[in-house]
Design an enzyme around this catalytic site. Structure first.
Site, mmCIF file in Angstrom:
data_model
loop_
_atom_site.group_PDB
_atom_site.id
_atom_site.type_symbol
_atom_site.label_atom_id
_atom_site.label_comp_id
_atom_site.label_asym_id
_atom_site.label_seq_id
_atom_site.Cartn_x
_atom_site.Cartn_y
_atom_site.Cartn_z
ATOM 1 N N LYS A 1 1.773 -8.096 -6.305
ATOM 2 C CA LYS A 1 1.662 -8.310 -4.856
ATOM 3 C C LYS A 1 2.969 -8.857 -4.299
ATOM 4 O O LYS A 1 3.373 -8.509 -3.180
ATOM 5 C CB LYS A 1 0.509 -9.272 -4.559
ATOM 6 C CG LYS A 1 0.323 -9.607 -3.075
ATOM 7 C CD LYS A 1 -0.016 -8.375 -2.242
ATOM 8 C CE LYS A 1 -0.121 -8.671 -0.758
ATOM 9 N NZ LYS A 1 -1.233 -9.553 -0.413
ATOM 10 N N ALA B 1 -4.698 -7.994 7.998
ATOM 11 C CA ALA B 1 -5.372 -8.491 9.201
ATOM 12 C C ALA B 1 -4.285 -8.996 10.130
ATOM 13 O O ALA B 1 -3.349 -9.658 9.676
ATOM 14 C CB ALA B 1 -6.358 -9.607 8.851
ATOM 15 N N SER C 1 3.043 -9.791 8.151
ATOM 16 C CA SER C 1 3.108 -11.120 8.760
ATOM 17 C C SER C 1 4.537 -11.606 8.933
ATOM 18 O O SER C 1 4.862 -12.271 9.926
ATOM 19 C CB SER C 1 2.316 -12.119 7.912
ATOM 20 O OG SER C 1 2.848 -12.217 6.603
#
Length: 296
Positions: free
Chosen positions: A178, A127, A247
């Protein structure tokens, strides 16, 4: 806890806005806490948009009592900035769900939460914040949580929302997987390029070598990751849209502090703890740290 638990969210950025929108869409709108008093939040997705009513509270003194569930969606570089929020929102009955990168979420937040249970998570969706302050959700949101009693509070809050929740009995392995994905994304900062850079054969070779180094450290830390993981991660970057960012790249381009330590420095630190050589990290980490903090 009541059948309708009180929910707060600290940090309505890209990840925080996604979770807030998922909750609002099913009538569980959280109390929003942050630095800027936005009148509302906007999440855009493939089939439309969701408007989450504000305002975003900016003063911890406005919190009258602790909450049952608190989502923390600020970056690890901003934890010191939310200490007052955590003190106001949390007590020993609160569950704090950390929507943050890394494998050290519990130790980072535990000193500030008034005895609340800290629940780490792995966030599996891209996002990104847009110039108009809206958030663009590029994939279906999904979280992975450790299979613990505290996780049931998050499962209940997000039940029947657009954000799915998986529980894992081996959360450590998933968290490290991750982390490997986040670590290799640090190369995007050093090149100032988005995911399309991984189409280069030389970058692919560097990424695979770095991921192999990270994999060795992750296994020493207890992660049960297979030999195929480095190639799987690189393949995912190959398949991603060429303009897909991350990010940490957005932070570098905006000249903000970088999460270099929690995403990359951790591999170097753990390598030293376990006596594992990390020659690629020994180059990448100082460059990311300098990009974050200078001088120069």
């Amino acid at each position: 806890m009541s059948e309708n638990p009180s929910i707060a969210l600290i940090g309505p950025g890209a990840i925080g806005t996604t979770i807030a929108a998922a909750l609002h869409e099913v009538g569980r709108t959280p109390t929003l806490c942050g630095r800027t008093a936005h009148p509302q939040l906007e999440l855009r997705h493939d089939s439309g948009k969701i408007i989450v009513p504000g305002p975003v509270l900016t003063h911890p003194a406005d919190i009258a009592q602790p909450f049952d569930l608190v989502f923390v969606a600020v970056k690890t570089t901003q934890v010191a900035d939310i200490v007052a929020w955590l003190a106001a929102l949390c007590d020993e009955n609160t569950v704090v769900c950390a929507l943050q990168n890394g494998v050290e979420q519990k130790t980072q937040l535990a000193p500030y939460v008034n005895g609340a249970a800290v629940l780490p998570s792995v966030v599996w969706f891209p996002a990104q914040r847009e110039p108009d302050a809206s958030v663009w959700l590029r994939e279906k949101p999904r979280l992975t949580l450790p299979e613990t009693p505290q996780a049931e509070r998050v499962v209940a809050a997000l039940r029947d929302t657009r954000c799915s929740v998986d529980l894992s009995a081996d959360f450590l392995t998933i968290a490290w997987r991750k982390l490997l994905q986040n670590a290799v994304a640090g190369l995007m900062v050093l090149s100032n390029r988005r995911a399309g850079m991984f189409q280069r054969e030389d970058v692919t070779a560097l990424a695979l070598a770095y991921l192999q180094e990270c994999l060795t450290v992750a296994r020493a830390a207890g992660a049960a990751l297979s030999d195929s993981v480095p190639q799987e991660i690189v393949d995912r970057f190959h398949q991603a849209p060429a303009d897909l960012g991350t990010s940490i790249l957005a932070d570098r381009q905006a000249n903000r502090p970088l999460e270099w330590d929690i995403r990359n420095g951790v591999v170097q630190r753990y390598g030293r703890t376990y006596g594992i050589a990390t020659p690629i990290s020994d180059v990448i980490v100082p460059l990311l740290a300098a990009g974050s903090e200078g001088p120069g």
